[in-house]
Design an enzyme around this catalytic site. Sequence first.
Site, PDB file in Angstrom:
ATOM      1  N   ASP A   1       0.904  -1.248  -0.065  1.00 48.28           N
ATOM      2  CA  ASP A   1      -0.055  -0.026   0.125  1.00 48.28           C
ATOM      3  C   ASP A   1       0.938   1.256   0.167  1.00 48.28           C
ATOM      4  O   ASP A   1       2.077   1.041  -0.268  1.00 48.28           O
ATOM      5  CB  ASP A   1      -1.078   0.035   1.000  1.00 48.28           C
ATOM      6  CG  ASP A   1      -0.259   0.164   2.683  1.00 48.28           C
ATOM      7  OD1 ASP A   1       0.989   0.232   2.416  1.00 48.28           O
ATOM      8  OD2 ASP A   1      -1.029   0.332   3.659  1.00 48.28           O
TER       9      ASP A   1
ATOM     10  N   CYS B   1       3.099  -3.260   3.924  1.00 49.76           N
ATOM     11  CA  CYS B   1       2.346  -2.062   4.468  1.00 49.76           C
ATOM     12  C   CYS B   1       2.967  -1.469   5.336  1.00 49.76           C
ATOM     13  O   CYS B   1       4.281  -1.438   5.479  1.00 49.76           O
ATOM     14  CB  CYS B   1       1.206  -2.348   4.724  1.00 49.76           C
ATOM     15  SG  CYS B   1       0.990  -3.431   6.260  1.00 49.76           S
TER      16      CYS B   1
ATOM     17  N   THR C   1       3.042  -1.049   8.790  1.00 48.35           N
ATOM     18  CA  THR C   1       3.350  -1.999   9.847  1.00 48.35           C
ATOM     19  C   THR C   1       3.864  -3.305   9.307  1.00 48.35           C
ATOM     20  O   THR C   1       4.592  -4.017  10.038  1.00 48.35           O
ATOM     21  CB  THR C   1       2.627  -2.365  11.136  1.00 48.35           C
ATOM     22  OG1 THR C   1       1.437  -2.557  10.840  1.00 48.35           O
ATOM     23  CG2 THR C   1       2.590  -0.689  11.563  1.00 48.35           C
TER      24      THR C   1
ATOM     25  N   HIS D   1      11.889 -22.962   8.772  1.00 51.09           N
ATOM     26  CA  HIS D   1      10.903 -23.673   9.836  1.00 51.09           C
ATOM     27  C   HIS D   1       9.461 -23.664   9.205  1.00 51.09           C
ATOM     28  O   HIS D   1       8.653 -24.466   9.353  1.00 51.09           O
ATOM     29  CB  HIS D   1      10.907 -23.394  11.063  1.00 51.09           C
ATOM     30  CG  HIS D   1      12.286 -23.781  12.092  1.00 51.09           C
ATOM     31  ND1 HIS D   1      12.304 -23.486  13.294  1.00 51.09           N
ATOM     32  CD2 HIS D   1      13.327 -24.557  11.365  1.00 51.09           C
ATOM     33  CE1 HIS D   1      13.541 -24.200  13.432  1.00 51.09           C
ATOM     34  NE2 HIS D   1      14.229 -24.525  12.437  1.00 51.09           N
TER      35      HIS D   1
ATOM     36  N   HIS E   1       8.879 -30.181  11.017  1.00 49.74           N
ATOM     37  CA  HIS E   1       8.521 -28.822  10.518  1.00 49.74           C
ATOM     38  C   HIS E   1       7.345 -29.150   9.588  1.00 49.74           C
ATOM     39  O   HIS E   1       6.345 -28.325   9.490  1.00 49.74           O
ATOM     40  CB  HIS E   1       9.391 -27.784   9.962  1.00 49.74           C
ATOM     41  CG  HIS E   1      10.482 -27.658  10.812  1.00 49.74           C
ATOM     42  ND1 HIS E   1      10.309 -26.961  12.152  1.00 49.74           N
ATOM     43  CD2 HIS E   1      11.947 -27.885  10.874  1.00 49.74           C
ATOM     44  CE1 HIS E   1      11.405 -26.997  12.918  1.00 49.74           C
ATOM     45  NE2 HIS E   1      12.479 -27.560  12.163  1.00 49.74           N
TER      46      HIS E   1
HETATM   47  C1  RB5 Z   1      -2.202   2.722   6.474  1.00 45.42           C
HETATM   48  O1  RB5 Z   1      -1.905   4.103   7.031  1.00 45.42           O
HETATM   49  C2  RB5 Z   1      -1.612   1.588   7.480  1.00 45.42           C
HETATM   50  O2  RB5 Z   1      -2.650   1.613   8.282  1.00 45.42           O
HETATM   51  C3  RB5 Z   1      -1.022   0.539   6.765  1.00 45.42           C
HETATM   52  O3  RB5 Z   1      -0.196   0.708   5.890  1.00 45.42           O
HETATM   53  C4  RB5 Z   1      -0.765  -0.546   7.557  1.00 45.42           C
HETATM   54  O4  RB5 Z   1       0.355  -0.202   8.520  1.00 45.42           O
HETATM   55  C5  RB5 Z   1      -1.726  -1.580   8.237  1.00 45.42           C
HETATM   56  O5  RB5 Z   1      -1.626  -2.485   8.851  1.00 45.42           O
END
Ligand code: RB5
Length: 147
Positions: free
Chosen positions: A7, A64, A66, A97, A132
């Site tokens: 994203d 994304c 996080t 694993h 595994h």
């Molecule tokens: C977008 O702002 C953010 O929420 C997305 O990139 C991600 O971190 C979601 O888990």
Amino acid sequence: MIIIGSDHGGLNLKTALNSYLHRRGIEVTDAGTSGDASVDYPDFGQKVAETVIAGEAELGILICGTGIGMSITANKIPGIRAALVTDVFMARMAREHNNANVLVLGGRVLDEQKACDLVGAWLDATFEGGRHQARLDKITALEEKYS
Ligand code: RB5
């Protein structure tokens, strides 16, 4: 072929990883996003995961902000083992694993060099099988039970 998607929160890292994979001589398909506009990570997670499950890509990479949203999304697709990793040990274990077929990274968590190191560790590792595989079979049984 590896398919990579992100994203807006993972766009910069996706660009860097595209270059890294090309430098390694690996064929890459970029599933987007391609601009700074705010988009919904499940759309890109779905595309990458479905392409891997269809056998049209060997492996997938998702990014994304996080990595959390992408990993939740990708792991909804039966057969996907998406691993969110933040260090080289985790990246290597994700393959050795867990036989992770999708690697997930946080674009707001990692710098470019670290992200390339994680992708390299994952690609260079080999699934160990044995006990595994038996554990992965239990995950497959769970997918079957709840789908
Ligand atoms: C977008 O702002 C953010 O929420 C997305 O990139 C991600 O971190 C979601 O888990």
